[in-house]
Design a protein around this motif. Sequence first.
Motif, PDB file in Angstrom:
ATOM      1  N   GLU A 106       0.836  -1.207   0.000  1.00 52.19           N
ATOM      2  CA  GLU A 106       0.000   0.000   0.000  1.00 52.19           C
ATOM      3  C   GLU A 106       0.870   1.257   0.000  1.00 52.19           C
ATOM      4  N   TYR A 107       1.944   1.213   0.781  1.00 55.06           N
ATOM      5  CA  TYR A 107       2.883   2.346   0.774  1.00 55.06           C
ATOM      6  C   TYR A 107       3.414   2.579  -0.640  1.00 55.06           C
ATOM      7  N   ALA A 108       3.851   1.501  -1.293  1.00 53.61           N
ATOM      8  CA  ALA A 108       4.431   1.608  -2.630  1.00 53.61           C
ATOM      9  C   ALA A 108       3.419   2.149  -3.634  1.00 53.61           C
ATOM     10  N   GLU A 109       2.190   1.638  -3.562  1.00 50.59           N
ATOM     11  CA  GLU A 109       1.138   2.108  -4.476  1.00 50.59           C
ATOM     12  C   GLU A 109       0.837   3.586  -4.247  1.00 50.59           C
ATOM     13  N   GLY A 233      -1.334  11.077  -2.329  1.00 51.35           N
ATOM     14  CA  GLY A 233      -1.489  10.059  -3.357  1.00 51.35           C
ATOM     15  C   GLY A 233      -2.934   9.704  -3.546  1.00 51.35           C
ATOM     16  N   LYS A 234      -3.298   8.488  -3.152  1.00 50.25           N
ATOM     17  CA  LYS A 234      -4.679   8.052  -3.291  1.00 50.25           C
ATOM     18  C   LYS A 234      -5.573   8.811  -2.325  1.00 50.25           C
ATOM     19  N   ASP A 235      -6.805   9.059  -2.729  1.00 47.61           N
ATOM     20  CA  ASP A 235      -7.767   9.732  -1.858  1.00 47.61           C
ATOM     21  C   ASP A 235      -8.254   8.740  -0.808  1.00 47.61           C
ATOM     22  N   ILE A 236      -7.794   8.956   0.421  1.00 48.87           N
ATOM     23  CA  ILE A 236      -8.218   8.103   1.530  1.00 48.87           C
ATOM     24  C   ILE A 236      -8.770   8.987   2.638  1.00 48.87           C
ATOM     25  N   ASN A 248       4.063  10.264   3.076  1.00 50.98           N
ATOM     26  CA  ASN A 248       3.784  10.952   1.814  1.00 50.98           C
ATOM     27  C   ASN A 248       4.642  12.200   1.641  1.00 50.98           C
ATOM     28  N   MET A 249       4.741  12.996   2.704  1.00 52.67           N
ATOM     29  CA  MET A 249       5.518  14.233   2.605  1.00 52.67           C
ATOM     30  C   MET A 249       7.001  13.922   2.418  1.00 52.67           C
TER      31      MET A 249
END
Length: 283
Positions: A106-109, A233-236, A248-249
Amino acid sequence: MLEESNILKREVLSVMREKYETLSLAERKVADFVVKNPYKTIDCNVANLAKLSGVSDATIVRMCHHIGYTGYYQFRITLARDIGKNQYGDIKVSNSTDEIEVLFREYAENMISIGKRMDSETMWNCVRLIRECSMAHIIAVGNTVPLSQYIGFRLGRLGVRSSFGLSVEYYMNHINLAESKDILIAISMSGASKPILMGMELAKEKGLKCIAITSYEDSPVAKMADYILLSRGKDISFNYYKDYAHTNMMATIDALLEFLTNEDFIRNKHADRPEIILSEYKV
C-alpha cells in the motif's frame, strides 16, 4: 481554558446537537451537513465544507467558535478522533507476515499515486528556484518541524544555504532579514496553519518566491504559494491516528532533493567536505 478542556473530552456530534438552537440559520446548514455526513466532513478543509454546505468559509469558522472550538482544525480533528475510536476500538493486532507485506505494498502504491499526480513543470521550476537561490528559508510548525530540519540538513549537503528552526520567532526573524534572491519553502500537511501563513505573508512582502509542500491544493497555504508540491497520493479518509505519519511528505521531499542533486554543484560548493571531515568518526 477549563471550558475548552471539557469540550475536547466530549463527542463533537453531541456538542453540535446541544448547541444547535443557538446557531444562526447559515451555521445550522453546516451543522445539518456534518451530522448527516461525519465521515465526509473529516476529509474536508474549510473551503470544501463551505461548498458542500452552501455557505461561506467564514460561516464554517464562526460555527466552530459558537459551539466552543478554537477553530475548524480543532473541530475537525476532534470529530476524526470520535470516528477513529469507533473504527479502531475493536481491531486485534495480528502477527501475520502477509499483513506486513500488504501494508508495504500500500505504501508503494501510494508513492506511485503521488508521482502520477505531481506536475512535472512545477517540480522542475522548484528545482531551478532552489539551485539559483541565495538562501532557502524553510518553515514548519508542530509535528512537521522535523521535516524542515531534514530538508535543511540535506540542502546543506547539496550546497544550498538554508535557515530552519524550531520556533515561529526563529523563522520570522530570518525571513524578515531575507534578501531578494532568497526563497521560502513552507511545509504544512493541512495547509491551514496560521504561523505558516504569517511566514508566507512576510516572505511575500519581501518579494520572495514561495514553494509549498502540502497535502491539500485548495488550502490557504497552497493558494498563497507560487509553486505547490502536492504530497497526496490516493484519496483516503482522514485518519486521526495516522495523521502524524509523514510517509507521503517524505516521499515528495526526497524526490525534490533527488532531482536537486548535482555532483558538479556539490564539488564547486565543497558541500561534501563536512562528510569527509567527520568520516574519521565512523568505523
